[in-house]
Enzyme design. Structure first.
Site, PDB file in Angstrom:
ATOM      1  N   THR A   1      74.927  10.118 -50.542  1.00 47.11           N
ATOM      2  CA  THR A   1      74.911   8.688 -50.830  1.00 47.11           C
ATOM      3  C   THR A   1      76.338   8.153 -50.737  1.00 47.11           C
ATOM      4  O   THR A   1      77.283   8.828 -51.117  1.00 47.11           O
ATOM      5  CB  THR A   1      74.370   8.466 -52.258  1.00 47.11           C
TER       6      THR A   1
ATOM      7  N   ARG B   1      59.150   7.602 -50.954  1.00 46.25           N
ATOM      8  CA  ARG B   1      59.958   7.939 -52.131  1.00 46.25           C
ATOM      9  C   ARG B   1      61.164   7.015 -52.223  1.00 46.25           C
ATOM     10  O   ARG B   1      61.864   6.780 -51.251  1.00 46.25           O
ATOM     11  CB  ARG B   1      60.417   9.396 -52.060  1.00 46.25           C
TER      12      ARG B   1
ATOM     13  N   THR C   1      76.451   8.924 -57.200  1.00 46.77           N
ATOM     14  CA  THR C   1      75.888   9.754 -56.141  1.00 46.77           C
ATOM     15  C   THR C   1      75.396  11.039 -56.786  1.00 46.77           C
ATOM     16  O   THR C   1      75.911  11.461 -57.819  1.00 46.77           O
ATOM     17  CB  THR C   1      76.924  10.064 -55.046  1.00 46.77           C
ATOM     18  N   GLY C   2      74.404  11.652 -56.174  1.00 43.07           N
ATOM     19  CA  GLY C   2      73.870  12.884 -56.736  1.00 43.07           C
ATOM     20  C   GLY C   2      72.366  12.920 -56.617  1.00 43.07           C
ATOM     21  O   GLY C   2      71.781  12.254 -55.765  1.00 43.07           O
ATOM     22  N   HIS C   3      71.718  13.662 -57.499  1.00 45.18           N
ATOM     23  CA  HIS C   3      70.264  13.786 -57.457  1.00 45.18           C
ATOM     24  C   HIS C   3      69.636  12.543 -58.073  1.00 45.18           C
ATOM     25  O   HIS C   3      69.782  12.269 -59.265  1.00 45.18           O
ATOM     26  CB  HIS C   3      69.812  15.044 -58.196  1.00 45.18           C
TER      27      HIS C   3
END
Length: 310
Positions: free
Chosen positions: A167, A195, A218-220
């Site tokens: 991201t 999703r 940013t990340g999961h």
């Protein structure tokens, strides 16, 4: 201290052969945003253009270079927020748009809504004269390779996700003290069709408030949504924590509570900034007072003059 812009190119594990390109990309995005601020441009202008530049860079998981869903297609999310008014605009699961962040800005400025999704976002884009691009133009060989690798029966889903959590995002404070954030992503590798992650959700994929500051994470995505990471960082800043302290507290909570890894770029209303992450790496860059700061690994903090091009 003003103006300032801070950008990230995504948290996770960046393969060795892509680290230099990722660093060059975030540095160029920070320079672009800073040049806008130096000319008297708004924080919204700066973050949108910085993120749009990374969307056109195939090295990042946003715009061209986005990861593919389970069907091998590109679906993208983006968010913009104006800290002066708390207005925001977002698009989710949007297809065939070269720069989703610019479409998100149009949602903010031309509609009464905060988020448009999928076909509705596409119809709005057409009504605004935003051209559709062929889907193939957004798909890179690298994204195709990752998609195929993750379809294999023995694929390691954690490894595949950590390899491309890229991201992109930016936060900025302009000369008038106005604050903004922007975030854009192609989402998770091999995600289900439709999703939507944290990016287009206010308080999760970004937040900006002139009274406090701004965050782009940013990340999961699912972990970020569970803890409303962006607003959590700003909550700690409201309690008197510095951007760095607030970031570390929020990221530690996300790791402890939902086992989520990620990173953030943050500014406060005074122009103090931070780039912090709990993942292995995060490419980031900041421009302030004529200096460009950047890094990739934990402990990195390099500087060079903003005008110096590599």
């Amino acid at each position: 201290m003003l103006p300032v812009v801070v950008v990230h190119g995504g948290a996770g594990h960046i393969p060795k052969e892509r680290t230099e390109e990722s660093t060059i990309g975030v540095k160029e995005a920070a320079r672009t945003g800073y040049a806008i601020l130096q000319r008297g441009g708004s924080a919204v202008d700066a973050v949108v253009e910085a993120v749009a530049l990374m969307e056109t860079n195939p090295r990042f998981n946003a715009g061209r270079g986005s990861v593919l869903n389970i069907k091998g297609e590109v679906e993208m999310d983006a968010l913009v927020m104006d800290g002066r008014t708390l207005d925001s605009g977002a698009v989710s699961a949007v297809r065939r748009i070269a720069n989703p962040v610019q479409l998100a800005r149009l949602v903010m400025e031309k509609t009464k809504h905060l988020c448009l999704t999928a076909e509705g976002a596409s119809k709005f884009a057409r009504s605004m004269g935003v051209p559709e691009v062929p889907e193939e133009s957004l798909i890179t060989d690298y994204a195709k390779m990752r998609w195929k690798k993750n379809l294999e029966p023995d694929a390691n889903p954690v490894e595949c996700q950590m390899g491309k959590m890229g991201t992109v995002g930016a936060v900025a404070v302009d000369m008038d003290g106005n604050i903004a954030c922007a975030t854009s992503t192609g989402g998770m590798i091999n995600k289900m069709e439709g999703r939507v992650g944290d990016t287009p959700c206010v308080g999760c994929g970004g937040y900006a408030d002139n009274k406090i500051g701004a965050v782009s994470p940013t990340g999961h995505g699912e972990a970020i949504m569970k803890v409303t990471l962006s607003r959590l960082v700003l909550f700690h800043m409201e309690q008197g924590k510095t951007p760095e302290e607030a970031s570390d507290l929020a990221l530690a909570y996300m790791k402890e509570r939902v086992d989520g890894l990620g990173g953030v770029v943050v500014v406060d209303h005074n122009g103090t900034w931070a780039a912090r992450f709990s993942s292995l790496q995060m490419s980031w860059a900041a421009a302030q007072q004529g200096k460009l700061h950047f890094g990739l690994f934990h402990g990195d903090h390099f500087t060079e003059p903003v005008e110096e091009h590599t």
